[in-house]
Design a protein around this motif. Structure first.
Motif, PDB file in Angstrom:
ATOM      1  N   ASP B  96       0.736  -1.166   0.072  1.00  0.00           N
ATOM      2  CA  ASP B  96       0.018  -0.093  -0.013  1.00  0.00           C
ATOM      3  C   ASP B  96       0.926   1.447  -0.060  1.00  0.00           C
ATOM      4  O   ASP B  96       1.641   1.549   1.089  1.00  0.00           O
ATOM      5  CB  ASP B  96      -0.966   0.009   1.225  1.00  0.00           C
ATOM      6  N   SER B  98       0.077   4.504   0.324  1.00  0.00           N
ATOM      7  CA  SER B  98      -0.048   5.359   1.113  1.00  0.00           C
ATOM      8  C   SER B  98       0.272   5.146   2.669  1.00  0.00           C
ATOM      9  O   SER B  98       0.284   6.111   3.455  1.00  0.00           O
ATOM     10  CB  SER B  98      -1.843   5.381   1.400  1.00  0.00           C
ATOM     11  N   GLU B 118       3.240  -1.678  -5.810  1.00  0.00           N
ATOM     12  CA  GLU B 118       2.429  -0.609  -5.288  1.00  0.00           C
ATOM     13  C   GLU B 118       1.853   0.516  -6.276  1.00  0.00           C
ATOM     14  O   GLU B 118       0.780   0.971  -6.189  1.00  0.00           O
ATOM     15  CB  GLU B 118       3.444   0.245  -4.330  1.00  0.00           C
ATOM     16  N   LYS B 122      -2.061   1.436  -7.337  1.00  0.00           N
ATOM     17  CA  LYS B 122      -2.180   2.650  -7.091  1.00  0.00           C
ATOM     18  C   LYS B 122      -3.029   2.884  -8.378  1.00  0.00           C
ATOM     19  O   LYS B 122      -3.989   3.889  -8.711  1.00  0.00           O
ATOM     20  CB  LYS B 122      -1.221   3.626  -6.925  1.00  0.00           C
ATOM     21  N   GLY B 164      -6.250   8.462  -6.003  1.00  0.00           N
ATOM     22  CA  GLY B 164      -5.149   9.066  -5.290  1.00  0.00           C
ATOM     23  C   GLY B 164      -4.854  10.460  -5.701  1.00  0.00           C
ATOM     24  O   GLY B 164      -3.839  10.877  -5.252  1.00  0.00           O
TER      25      GLY B 164
END
Lengths: 112, 169
Positions: B96, B98, B118, B122, B164
């Motif tokens: 992840d 974030s 990742e 995303k 995002g």
């Protein structure tokens, strides 16, 4: 991948001449950048104007180069294409590297 | 346009990764994506194939990687198959972007590797990893919105904005 390099004052300008900075060339790129740093270059502008594709391996090689500086000097980016800038934003590396529109601005900032 | 599908196989050699990227880039032009969206599709495919070479095959050439690319106005599906080492259980769900905090003043907080999955998570709307007929398969799905009519009346296809907060235009 061929890297063109030249010095302007204390600043080394490095320009990758390939269109792709990806896993197939990342290792060679990293080795050449490490050599520049070992030669004593601490202020480096990486001119990415020729690069129109970069993946995480290419980005990782740039991060390795930054780490090779060991906290001294600076590695800045110039001439980055909007598409490649997306990768920096996505991975938040735009918070780590100073990114300049062109080489002139970058050299000027690093020379101060 | 109905769903179009192509399967291609490469040897697990890093030199072949750009070939996959260039093919996927061209195939993506079958539907009107922006340059950044096309780049994102190419990037995810390249990341998945690179991961197969590095992790499933330990960087060794001489193994097959199969890529199935499906494209329709509704979605793009990329399936990447290998017969190498299985990804650790739950590895995908733990990845992840974030989570890790980056401190610009502390280089130890910045990772130079392990970003591939990742990035894929995303960008893509759905990412699955499963065993299919004794092969490992990473499936990446990018959903596309329906046709919209712009002011000029010309039909225009828009994709979902990347997750995002990226601008993606």
């Amino acid at each position: 991948m061929e890297l063109k390099d030249r010095k302007e004052g204390q600043v080394l300008i490095v320009k990758p001449m390939g269109k792709r900075l990806d896993a197939s060339v990342a290792l060679g790129f990293k080795e050449k950048m490490t050599k520049f740093i070992k030669e004593g270059n601490e202020l480096i502008v990486l001119d990415l104007s020729e690069v129109d594709f970069m993946d995480s391996s290419g980005l990782g090689a740039i991060i390795s180069s930054l780490k090779a500086l060991g906290g001294k000097g600076e590695l800045a980016i110039s001439g980055i294409q909007e598409i490649v800038l997306q990768l920096f934003r996505l991975t938040r590396m735009d918070q780590i590297f100073r990114i300049f529109k062109d080489e002139k601005d970058a050299v000027s900032a690093l020379s101060k | 346009m109905k769903c179009r599908k192509i399967k291609f196989i490469i040897d697990s050699d890093m030199e072949n990764v750009p070939l996959v990227g260039m093919v996927v880039n061209k195939l993506s032009s079958l539907i009107p994506l922006t340059n950044i969206e096309t780049y994102q599709i190419e990037l995810c495919t390249v990341e998945a194939v690179t991961n197969c070479i590095k992790h499933a095959y330990g960087g060794r050439s001489g193994n097959e990687i199969e890529i199935i690319f499906s494209i329709s106005p509704e979605r793009i599906i990329i399936e990447v198959y290998d017969t190498g080492k299985l990804m650790e259980k739950d590895f995908l769900s733990r990845k992840d972007l974030s989570t890790p905090k980056i401190d610009p003043h502390d280089l130890s907080t910045i990772s130079e590797g392990g970003m591939g999955l990742e990035i894929i998570k995303k960008i893509m709307d759905e990412v699955k990893y499963q065993r299919v007929k004794e092969k490992n398969c990473l499936i990446m799905i990018k959903e596309l919105t329906k046709e919209k009519i712009n002011d000029s009346g010309k039909s225009q296809l828009l994709t979902n904005r990347p997750k995002g907060g990226k601008d993606g235009t």
